[in-house]
Design an enzyme around this catalytic site. Structure first.
Site, PDB file in Angstrom:
ATOM      1  CD  GLU A  71      19.868  33.327  19.017  1.00 20.94           C
ATOM      2  OE1 GLU A  71      19.812  34.480  18.177  1.00 20.94           O
ATOM      3  OE2 GLU A  71      20.127  32.301  18.903  1.00 20.94           O
ATOM      4  CD  GLU A  87      16.291  29.365  18.268  1.00 18.94           C
ATOM      5  OE1 GLU A  87      17.644  29.572  17.442  1.00 18.94           O
ATOM      6  OE2 GLU A  87      15.630  30.503  18.147  1.00 18.94           O
TER       7      GLU A  87
HETATM    8  P1  P53 Z   1      20.707  31.244  10.902  1.00 16.38           P
HETATM    9  C1  P53 Z   1      23.688  33.338  14.982  1.00 16.38           C
HETATM   10  C2  P53 Z   1      24.355  32.956  15.516  1.00 16.38           C
HETATM   11  C3  P53 Z   1      23.203  32.487  16.995  1.00 16.38           C
HETATM   12  C4  P53 Z   1      22.128  31.686  16.573  1.00 16.38           C
HETATM   13  O1  P53 Z   1      19.986  30.905  13.203  1.00 16.38           O
HETATM   14  C5  P53 Z   1      21.902  32.470  15.568  1.00 16.38           C
HETATM   15  C6  P53 Z   1      22.259  32.899  14.511  1.00 16.38           C
HETATM   16  C7  P53 Z   1      21.960  34.507  13.888  1.00 16.38           C
HETATM   17  O2  P53 Z   1      21.705  33.548  12.501  1.00 16.38           O
HETATM   18  O3  P53 Z   1      20.230  32.977  15.653  1.00 16.38           O
HETATM   19  C8  P53 Z   1      19.034  31.942  15.760  1.00 16.38           C
HETATM   20  O4  P53 Z   1      19.032  30.605  10.846  1.00 16.38           O
HETATM   21  C9  P53 Z   1      17.778  32.602  15.976  1.00 16.38           C
HETATM   22  C10 P53 Z   1      17.271  32.080  15.077  1.00 16.38           C
HETATM   23  C11 P53 Z   1      18.011  31.792  13.852  1.00 16.38           C
HETATM   24  C12 P53 Z   1      19.441  30.436  14.011  1.00 16.38           C
HETATM   25  O5  P53 Z   1      20.351  30.800  15.275  1.00 16.38           O
HETATM   26  O6  P53 Z   1      21.657  32.149  10.665  1.00 16.38           O
HETATM   27  O7  P53 Z   1      17.154  32.634  16.674  1.00 16.38           O
HETATM   28  O8  P53 Z   1      15.967  32.820  14.522  1.00 16.38           O
HETATM   29  O9  P53 Z   1      17.099  31.178  12.253  1.00 16.38           O
HETATM   30  C13 P53 Z   1      19.705  29.874  13.114  1.00 16.38           C
HETATM   31  O10 P53 Z   1      21.400  29.762  10.724  1.00 16.38           O
END
Ligand code: P53
Length: 474
Positions: A179, A372
């Site tokens: 990201e 993801e």
């Molecule tokens: P969490 C924000 C918005 C989109 C993706 O997020 C993001 C985030 C960070 O919060 O991060 C990605 O754990 C990232 C992962 C993360 C996952 O999304 O806040 O690449 O490390 O865990 C989910 O629910």
């Protein structure tokens, strides 16, 4: 029709959110270790509040996380049981170079990941490796100012050389920066940046971004030199902006917001700073210092594929009053009245995934990889640790259906799909354990209590069936 025969189904994790073992095997501290759970987390991850060590007042979930450092064999066996073709994981930079600026890598760190990759290969699982997933050795943060310093490019290059050489033949798929656009939204978490009085924040962020972009091009160059089989991808926190209304002002605002994020991928995939970005930087009075040869490097070493995370679409407005209501989120977005949201307010939009895939494929015309996607939810296990997570199955099935439409009906070339947090892990945004994404439940709570025991949720068998039928039976 359907997904390609060699479609890479799997799941994804990141070192600091699952490994723990923060001081094991000679590992050094990293920015991601020192972000606590609780009210100070947001000011810290956004660089507004400085934190470069542990203190007694806070709880730091990454220290132990879900202890995958010691339990990876059990966990990979469970992934194999689901039929994973790939497992996306990240390398903790500070295991390989504990301080970041050493001349030689740390053997114990290199050996750890070699063992992990061999464990994957044992089951025919192709590792998909993120070189940096939000982490930066704390020594580089404190002594160099992290990515604001050009020297980071050289330190990152050393990291890449060490791992590309050591894991030649073991790893083929690489992502340079998780990201990469997160540097704009959460600069400490994304790139180890915190701000001092008098800093021009945008200037600092874009200078650091330039360093990462050059580092990414150098990584791509070395990866291809070390092994022509290597495939290198960029990684975008995706999810486009819809205009709140059909008012052209809103439409234009949504384009602008998309470009803030596309900027990074435009450079990594097309190999040059886009015209709109040059103009915007000029208007903001931002001057990026470049070295001779930077532009040539960017142009010559573009990525092989485009990877991205997708959780939600977003909404943009040109109305300042409406906009004011969105502050305090990592990605500012107006509420979309047509969509439901998760318990954490992330709006659920499967068709938005198809839209995103089309946008990215139209823009870059390179293979895509969804690395993801998933639903963060509260799970309530029974006494055996079993969770009936139909809500998660519904979310994933709807997104896989939309992704199939993008492939079948729109002709998008898609390499694979890895769900986020295939085993429950620590949330990057909030530091919680309670926000779970996994097919595998982990007995641990927000305060660090629990046995760390693993158990299968209902979605475990469901995903196994999805993989076995190559996405036909949802
Ligand atoms: P969490 C924000 C918005 C989109 C993706 O997020 C993001 C985030 C960070 O919060 O991060 C990605 O754990 C990232 C992962 C993360 C996952 O999304 O806040 O690449 O490390 O865990 C989910 O629910």
């Amino acid at each position: 029709m359907g997904f390609r025969h060699d479609f890479l189904w799997g799941g994804a994790t990141a070192a600091n959110q699952c490994e723990g073992g923060y001081d094991k095997g000679g590992r050094g501290l990293a920015n991601v270790d020192v972000v606590p759970i609780g009210k100070d987390r947001y000011p810290i991850i956004t660089g507004q509040m400085k934190m470069v060590d542990f203190d007694d007042e806070h709880f730091y979930p990454a220290k132990e996380a879900i202890d995958m450092y010691h339990r990876y064999k059990e966990d990979i066996a469970l992934f194999a049981e689901m039929g994973f073709k790939t497992y996306r994981l990240s390398i903790a930079w500070s295991r390989i170079f504990p301080k970041g600026d050493e001349a030689e890598p740390n053997e114990a760190g290199l050996q750890f990941y070699e063992d992990v990759f061999n464990e994957c290969r044992k089951y025919g699982i192709e590792p998909l490796v993120t070189i940096t997933h939000f982490d930066c050795p704390i020594h580089l943060v404190e002594n160099y100012g992290a990515w604001r310093n050009r020297k980071l490019v050289g330190f990152y290059e050393n990291l890449c050389r060490a791992i590309f050489t050591r894991y030649k033949g073991l790893v083929k798929y690489w992502l340079t920066f998780n990201e990469i656009n997160m540097i704009l939204h959460a600069p400490f978490m994304g790139a180890g940046l915190y701000f001092e009085e008098g800093d021009n924040k945008e200037q600092v962020k874009y200078q650091a971004a330039h360093h990462e972009l050059v580092a990414s091009a150098i990584a791509t160059k070395i990866a291809h030199e070390v092994d022509p089989e290597n495939q290198v991808g960029c990684m975008l926190a995706a999810g486009g902006y819809y205009p709140y209304t059909s008012n052209p002002e809103d439409v234009f605002e949504s384009r602008k917001k998309d470009r803030e994020n596309y900027f990074f991928i435009d450079v990594q995939s097309r190999g040059e700073y886009p015209a709109y970005a040059l103009k915007e930087l000029e208007r903001q009075g931002i001057q990026i210092e470049m070295e001779a040869g930077d532009l040539e490097l960017l142009k010559a070493h573009t990525v092989d594929f485009i990877s991205f995370s997708y959780y939600s679409s977003r909404v943009a407005t040109a109305d300042p009053e409406l906009l004011a209501k969105t502050e305090g989120n990592i990605f500012a977005s107006v509420k979309n009245p047509y969509l439901e949201a998760s318990e954490w307010g992330w709006q659920i939009d499967p068709l938005g995934l198809r839209i995103t895939m089309n946008d990215l494929y139209d823009r870059y015309q390179k293979p895509l990889f969804i690395v993801e996607n998933g639903l963060g939810a509260v799970d309530v296990p029974d006494e055996d640790g079993y969770v009936e997570d139909d809500y998660r199955i519904d979310y994933l099935a709807a997104h896989i259906k939309a992704m199939k439409d993008a492939v079948d009906l729109d002709g998008v070339d898609l390499l694979g799909y890895t769900t986020w947090g295939c085993i429950d892990l620590v949330s990057a945004g909030t530091g919680e354990m309670k926000k779970r994404y996994g097919f595998i439940y982990v007995d641990r709570d927000n305060e660090g209590n629990g046995t760390l025991k693993r158990s299968k949720k209902k979605s475990f068998d469901w995903y196994k069936k999805v993989i076995a039928t190559n996405g036909e039976d949802l």
